[in-house]
Enzyme design. Structure first.
Site, PDB file in Angstrom:
ATOM      1  N   SER A  27      13.590  10.673 -46.848  1.00  0.00           N
ATOM      2  CA  SER A  27      12.131  10.668 -46.924  1.00  0.00           C
ATOM      3  C   SER A  27      11.528  11.840 -46.164  1.00  0.00           C
ATOM      4  CB  SER A  27      11.554   9.396 -46.304  1.00  0.00           C
ATOM      5  OG  SER A  27      12.274   8.276 -46.688  1.00  0.00           O
ATOM      6  N   HIS A  58      10.176   7.809 -55.312  1.00  0.00           N
ATOM      7  CA  HIS A  58      11.050   8.856 -54.774  1.00  0.00           C
ATOM      8  C   HIS A  58      11.329   9.907 -55.842  1.00  0.00           C
ATOM      9  CE1 HIS A  58      14.467   7.128 -56.841  1.00  0.00           C
ATOM     10  NE2 HIS A  58      14.236   5.979 -56.262  1.00  0.00           N
ATOM     11  N   HIS A  80      17.893   3.236 -52.172  1.00  0.00           N
ATOM     12  CA  HIS A  80      18.318   2.417 -51.051  1.00  0.00           C
ATOM     13  C   HIS A  80      18.811   1.065 -51.561  1.00  0.00           C
ATOM     14  CE1 HIS A  80      15.208   5.214 -49.640  1.00  0.00           C
ATOM     15  NE2 HIS A  80      15.885   5.254 -48.503  1.00  0.00           N
ATOM     16  N   TYR A  82      17.927  -1.724 -50.491  1.00  0.00           N
ATOM     17  CA  TYR A  82      16.827  -2.709 -50.573  1.00  0.00           C
ATOM     18  C   TYR A  82      16.042  -2.610 -51.878  1.00  0.00           C
ATOM     19  CZ  TYR A  82      13.855   1.201 -48.951  1.00  0.00           C
ATOM     20  OH  TYR A  82      13.218   2.402 -48.812  1.00  0.00           O
ATOM     21  N   GLU A  83      16.204  -1.520 -52.633  1.00  0.00           N
ATOM     22  CA  GLU A  83      15.396  -1.372 -53.846  1.00  0.00           C
ATOM     23  C   GLU A  83      15.859  -2.305 -54.950  1.00  0.00           C
ATOM     24  OE1 GLU A  83      14.409   2.797 -54.928  1.00  0.00           O
ATOM     25  OE2 GLU A  83      15.207   3.272 -52.950  1.00  0.00           O
ATOM     26  N   ALA A 110      15.087   9.264 -42.284  1.00  0.00           N
ATOM     27  CA  ALA A 110      14.064   8.910 -41.302  1.00  0.00           C
ATOM     28  C   ALA A 110      14.559   7.659 -40.584  1.00  0.00           C
ATOM     29  CB  ALA A 110      12.751   8.622 -42.017  1.00  0.00           C
ATOM     30  N   MET A 205      17.515   2.377 -42.847  1.00  0.00           N
ATOM     31  CA  MET A 205      17.851   1.574 -44.039  1.00  0.00           C
ATOM     32  C   MET A 205      18.634   2.379 -45.071  1.00  0.00           C
ATOM     33  SD  MET A 205      14.128  -0.228 -44.549  1.00  0.00           S
ATOM     34  CE  MET A 205      13.123  -0.734 -43.134  1.00  0.00           C
ATOM     35  N   SER A 206      19.293   3.448 -44.649  1.00  0.00           N
ATOM     36  CA  SER A 206      19.979   4.303 -45.634  1.00  0.00           C
ATOM     37  C   SER A 206      21.257   4.890 -45.054  1.00  0.00           C
ATOM     38  CB  SER A 206      19.042   5.445 -46.060  1.00  0.00           C
ATOM     39  OG  SER A 206      18.851   6.357 -44.990  1.00  0.00           O
ATOM     40  N   ASN A 229       9.435   6.891 -35.567  1.00  0.00           N
ATOM     41  CA  ASN A 229       8.742   5.864 -34.765  1.00  0.00           C
ATOM     42  C   ASN A 229       9.716   5.325 -33.726  1.00  0.00           C
ATOM     43  OD1 ASN A 229       9.883   4.672 -37.486  1.00  0.00           O
ATOM     44  ND2 ASN A 229       9.983   3.009 -36.008  1.00  0.00           N
ATOM     45  N   HIS A 241       5.200   2.095 -43.446  1.00  0.00           N
ATOM     46  CA  HIS A 241       5.875   3.257 -44.033  1.00  0.00           C
ATOM     47  C   HIS A 241       5.006   4.513 -43.859  1.00  0.00           C
ATOM     48  CE1 HIS A 241       8.505   5.554 -46.586  1.00  0.00           C
ATOM     49  NE2 HIS A 241       7.500   5.882 -47.368  1.00  0.00           N
TER      50      HIS A 241
HETATM   51  N1  HPA Z   1      13.540   0.787 -38.995  1.00  0.00           N
HETATM   52  C1  HPA Z   1      14.224   0.936 -40.145  1.00  0.00           C
HETATM   53  N2  HPA Z   1      14.117   2.013 -40.909  1.00  0.00           N
HETATM   54  C2  HPA Z   1      13.284   2.995 -40.498  1.00  0.00           C
HETATM   55  C3  HPA Z   1      12.549   2.886 -39.309  1.00  0.00           C
HETATM   56  C4  HPA Z   1      12.687   1.722 -38.512  1.00  0.00           C
HETATM   57  O1  HPA Z   1      12.068   1.556 -37.440  1.00  0.00           O
HETATM   58  N3  HPA Z   1      11.815   4.038 -39.206  1.00  0.00           N
HETATM   59  C5  HPA Z   1      12.116   4.802 -40.294  1.00  0.00           C
HETATM   60  N4  HPA Z   1      13.007   4.170 -41.081  1.00  0.00           N
END
Ligand code: HPA
Length: 267
Positions: A27, A58, A80, A82-83, A110, A205-206, A229, A241
């Site tokens: 991302s 995406h 991903h 989760y998709e 990310a 998550m990837s 973050n 997101h």
């Molecule tokens: N958790 C999971 N996936 C993420 C996060 C997070 O805090 N930040 C960016 N992708």
């Protein structure tokens, strides 16, 4: 699924580029493809077994080109777990990169930071991972090759090259363990406390499924996270997101500059 046909199709369109390095962009990193010279772009829609382009926002393009003398292929856009709940959704792209001749795979993502000092906008080089999902992209593989050795999954020599580049460029580069949660919900505070106790430094998550697939395909791997973050419960922020991507900018610039230099030096 006939990977050979896809490989022949890509080769027929890419002016004899013989990529040694494959890259999967996470991302926010999509614009990295602009640095390629003599590039050719193909839509995932034309590549058998690649994820559908355009789903869930995406990008879905394969780019082949050069940086200095290094020939490269870039997957701009990943899917991903989760998709769709399909854990090997990136299997064909990763195996295609290997079949095109890539000896190395570099992944970017990310992530949320579990290190107090690695604030949003920092970059972390992965030196290991924890698969916290209970699933594996090699489920169902039949040969004994499925028992892939995960020693040195994140190649030590490439890590040391990234560190010396970061030092030269005066870019702070953290190193640590990435923990893979399935998402798409963000983690709970208790999950992050548990992850910290398990030894994680970043959460996302990837990436982990692609790393496993790449090691299975015999490629060396390097992976870098941009911290967007602080992980859940480590700051007062409410995670979303959009907000996580807003914080990524400085990290994205630093990561791009590390990656460009790495590729210049590669050949
Ligand atoms: N958790 C999971 N996936 C993420 C996060 C997070 O805090 N930040 C960016 N992708």
């Amino acid at each position: 699924m006939n990977i050979n046909k896809t490989v022949e199709y890509i080769q027929s369109k890419s002016h004899a580029i013989k990529p040694k390095v494959g890259i999967i962009l996470g991302s926010g990193l999509g614009s990295f493809v602009d640095v390629l010279e003599d590039s050719v772009s193909l839509s995932y829609d034309d590549l058998d077994g690649f994820p559908d382009a355009g789903v869930s926002g995406h990008e879905g393009n394969l780019h082949l080109g050069k940086i200095h003398n290094t020939e490269i292929v870039i997957c701009q856009g990943r899917v991903h777990y989760y998709e769709s709940g399909i854990v090997d959704a990136m299997k064909i792209p990763v195996r295609t990169l290997a079949a095109l001749g890539c000896e190395t795979l570099i992944l970017t993502n990310a992530a949320g930071s579990l290190m107090e000092e690695a604030t949003p906008g920092s970059v972390m080089l992965l030196n290991d991972h924890i698969n916290f999902t209970g699933v594996n992209p090699l489920f169902g593989e039949e040969s004994t090759q499925r028992f892939v050795d995960m020693n040195d999954a994140y190649n030590e020599s490439m890590r040391s090259t990234f560190h010396s580049i970061a030092k030269d460029k005066n870019i702070p580069l953290y190193e640590g363990v990435y923990i893979w949660f399935s998402g798409p919900s963000f983690e709970t505070h208790a999950e992050i406390r548990a992850a910290k106790k398990l030894g994680a430094d970043a959460v996302g998550m990837s990436t982990v499924p692609e790393v496993i697939l790449a090691r299975h395909a015999g490629m060396k791997v390097a992976a870098l996270s941009v911290m967007t973050n602080m992980a859940a419960g480590m700051s007062d922020e409410v995670l979303s997101h959009e907000q996580t991507m807003e914080n990524a900018d400085k990290g994205i610039q630093d990561l791009k500059s590390l990656l460009i230099r790495f590729l210049e030096l590669y050949s």
